[in-house]
Design an enzyme around this catalytic site. Structure first.
Site, PDB file in Angstrom:
ATOM      1  N   VAL A  63       1.135  -1.247   0.296  1.00 11.09           N
ATOM      2  CA  VAL A  63       0.045   0.240  -0.127  1.00 11.09           C
ATOM      3  C   VAL A  63       0.766   1.326  -0.184  1.00 11.09           C
ATOM      4  O   VAL A  63       0.836   2.628  -0.040  1.00 11.09           O
ATOM      5  CB  VAL A  63      -0.768   0.356   1.140  1.00 11.09           C
ATOM      6  N   LYS A  89      -6.763  -1.941  10.066  1.00 10.78           N
ATOM      7  CA  LYS A  89      -7.790  -2.254  10.783  1.00 10.78           C
ATOM      8  C   LYS A  89      -7.811  -3.211  12.294  1.00 10.78           C
ATOM      9  O   LYS A  89      -8.589  -2.563  12.829  1.00 10.78           O
ATOM     10  CB  LYS A  89      -8.805  -3.564   9.588  1.00 10.78           C
ATOM     11  N   GLU A 111      -2.965 -11.148   4.126  1.00 16.10           N
ATOM     12  CA  GLU A 111      -2.300 -10.446   5.163  1.00 16.10           C
ATOM     13  C   GLU A 111      -0.984 -11.451   5.270  1.00 16.10           C
ATOM     14  O   GLU A 111      -0.945 -12.287   4.961  1.00 16.10           O
ATOM     15  CB  GLU A 111      -2.769 -10.528   6.305  1.00 16.10           C
ATOM     16  N   LYS A 143     -13.457  -5.379  10.845  1.00 14.19           N
ATOM     17  CA  LYS A 143     -13.919  -4.188   9.823  1.00 14.19           C
ATOM     18  C   LYS A 143     -14.695  -4.601  10.435  1.00 14.19           C
ATOM     19  O   LYS A 143     -15.812  -3.491   9.867  1.00 14.19           O
ATOM     20  CB  LYS A 143     -14.041  -4.683   8.837  1.00 14.19           C
ATOM     21  N   GLY A 145      -5.448  -4.317  -2.544  1.00 17.15           N
ATOM     22  CA  GLY A 145      -4.462  -4.559  -3.378  1.00 17.15           C
ATOM     23  C   GLY A 145      -4.231  -3.221  -3.356  1.00 17.15           C
ATOM     24  O   GLY A 145      -4.425  -2.232  -2.685  1.00 17.15           O
TER      25      GLY A 145
END
Ligand SMILES: NC(=O)c1ccc[n+]([C@@H]2O[C@H](COP(=O)([O-])OP(=O)(O)OC[C@H]3O[C@@H](n4cnc5c(N)ncnc54)[C@H](OP(=O)(O)O)[C@@H]3O)[C@@H](O)[C@H]2O)c1
Length: 410
Positions: free
Chosen positions: A16, A98, A183, A198, A296
């Site tokens: 990311v 999260k 992950e 989440k 992604g």
């Protein structure tokens, strides 16, 4: 309103972080510059020159010119240390973590209030799908009745491949990891923990309810066996990992993550691969359906970018529903229609936990039964599960208006 100039201190330069770096190069209108990047591994080759990086978090946290910290690391404990230190120093923060947000929700809320700084985390729930700000801003608490959706991209990718390409669970998981969707620790995804974190975040913005991770029940996809897959395929169903929450008329809230059979007329049936999808049900608008890439590099970076952009206009979550203090109570008093796959010898004992049994089948060593069970009994059975059984949800029965109707069992 003119945009603020943002000087960003970035933590993490993985899937990311690198995505954000590249996306920011392509959006010059946003007056946001990455001033410094903190990473961990001194021996790693980087896509950009070494003088962009530091290995000391204080180089960012103590830099008075940095007014925004973007936290994109894969370690929730270190992330909380960084994020709380940044908020205490009056720096606005964007995070995609999260686990960190879910585990420290109350403390993070308090820090934002005490130091009067915003923390935004749209990418932490459903990556590119803009759900948090919609729940926060668009829906008024008493209008929203339920949320139900696929919130984990990697398990959806794994399940999609298992159904469409007949890949084994292990092959599909390996593909998801190679593509950067899963992950580093796969049990977070496959065990339904990521989906639960989440859901916890969504509950706060949808209903103003702050749960602790241990309050929310989760079953993942890691125990799904051939029998359930065959059952689904024979009936033209798919299995999706679904997070859901229903607000009762009596001030109760039920919320859990369970794999679910979905029929072709369910909108979630068509949410495949790494996509996430969420159905919101309201009193007057009926249902809304959100869909978007749930993992992604660029898709997740796009949500981080949206938060950075929002900060440039001084946006912050007001947490209106939390401060309204409606005092909803989480309940396990919900009846679920499920399929339970079990070892042959456990069949009779398991039946006793069901309110009704509709269908029961056993072969030489295993079997399944379908029927109605309360969430509290299901939790009790799952607590003693050593891998011998698995539950797949068919429908939620206590909610008269559950978004997906039960399908007929032949
Ligand atoms: N990947 C996705 O599709 C996706 C989607 C939604 C949300 N997220 C969230 O986004 C965050 C980042 O995920 P990712 O997939 O980008 O992870 P990743 O590819 O594993 O990258 C993690 C980065 O964090 C750095 N790091 C770890 N511990 C650190 C520390 N203590 N101090 C400084 N840097 C540290 C690593 O440094 P080194 O480079 O030195 O190893 C690496 O650059 C996670 O919270 C994840 O849950 C990811």
């Amino acid at each position: 309103m003119s945009r603020k100039n943002l000087n960003i201190g970035l933590f993490g330069f993985g899937v990311v972080g690198l995505g954000l770096y590249e996306v920011l190069q392509k959006t010059p209108a946003l007056k946001a510059n990455i001033t410094n990047i903190c990473v961990k591994d001194k021996n790693k080759d980087r896509a950009i020159s070494a003088d962009n990086f530091t290995f000391d978090k204080d180089d960012i946290l103590n830099d008075p010119n940095i007014n925004v910290v973007v936290e994109l690391i894969d370690d929730a404990d270190a992330a909380f240390e960084i994020v709380s230190a940044a908020l205490k120093k009056g720096k606005a923060v964007v995070s995609a973590n999260k686990k960190m947000v879910a585990e420290h929700f109350t403390e993070l809320l308090q820090l934002q209030k005490e130091y009067n700084v915003p923390l935004l985390y749209e990418a932490a729930a459903c990556a590119s799908m803009p759900i948090i700000r919609n729940l926060e801003e668009y829906y008024d608490n008493d209008l929203l009745e339920s949320i139900e959706g696929i919130v984990n991209g990697s398990t959806n990718y794994i399940l999609t491949k298992t159904f469409a390409e007949n890949l084994s669970y292990e092959q599909a998981l390996k593909q998801a990891q190679d593509l950067g969707f899963a992950e580093s620790n796969p049990i977070l995804d496959t065990g339904g923990f990521d989906a639960k974190y989440k859901l916890l975040i969504l509950l706060a913005h949808a209903f103003g309810y702050i749960a602790k991770p241990e309050d929310l029940f989760n079953i993942g996809i890691n125990n799904i066996g051939d029998l359930e897959l065959k059952y689904a395929k024979e009936k033209g169903l798919k299995i999706k990992l679904v997070a859901q929450a229903y607000k009762g008329t009596d001030g109760t809230l039920s919320a859990f993550v369970i794999p679910k059979f979905v029929t072709p007329d369910d909108r979630l049936y068509h949410v495949d691969d790494v996509f996430n999808g969420m159905i919101t049900k309201t009193s007057f608008a009926d249902t809304h359906f959100f869909v978007g890439r749930g993992a992604g590099s660029y898709p997740t970076a796009s949500a981080v970018l949206s938060d950075i952009s929002a900060l440039s206009y001084d946006y912050r979550y007001e947490y209106k529903k939390i401060y309204r203090e409606e005092n909803l109570k989480l309940t396990d008093d919900v009846e679920l229609k499920v399929l339970l796959r079990h070892k042959k010898e456990d069949s009779e004992a398991l039946k006793l936990k069901f309110n009704t049994v509709e269908e029961a089948y056993t072969n030489h060593d295993s079997g399944y039964l379908t029927g109605n069970i309360t969430l509290s009994n299901l939790k009790e059975l799952e607590a003693g599960n050593t891998g011998g059984h698995s539950f797949i949800l068919i429908s939620v029965l206590s909610e008269k208006d559950a978004t997906t109707p039960a399908f007929a069992i032949a």
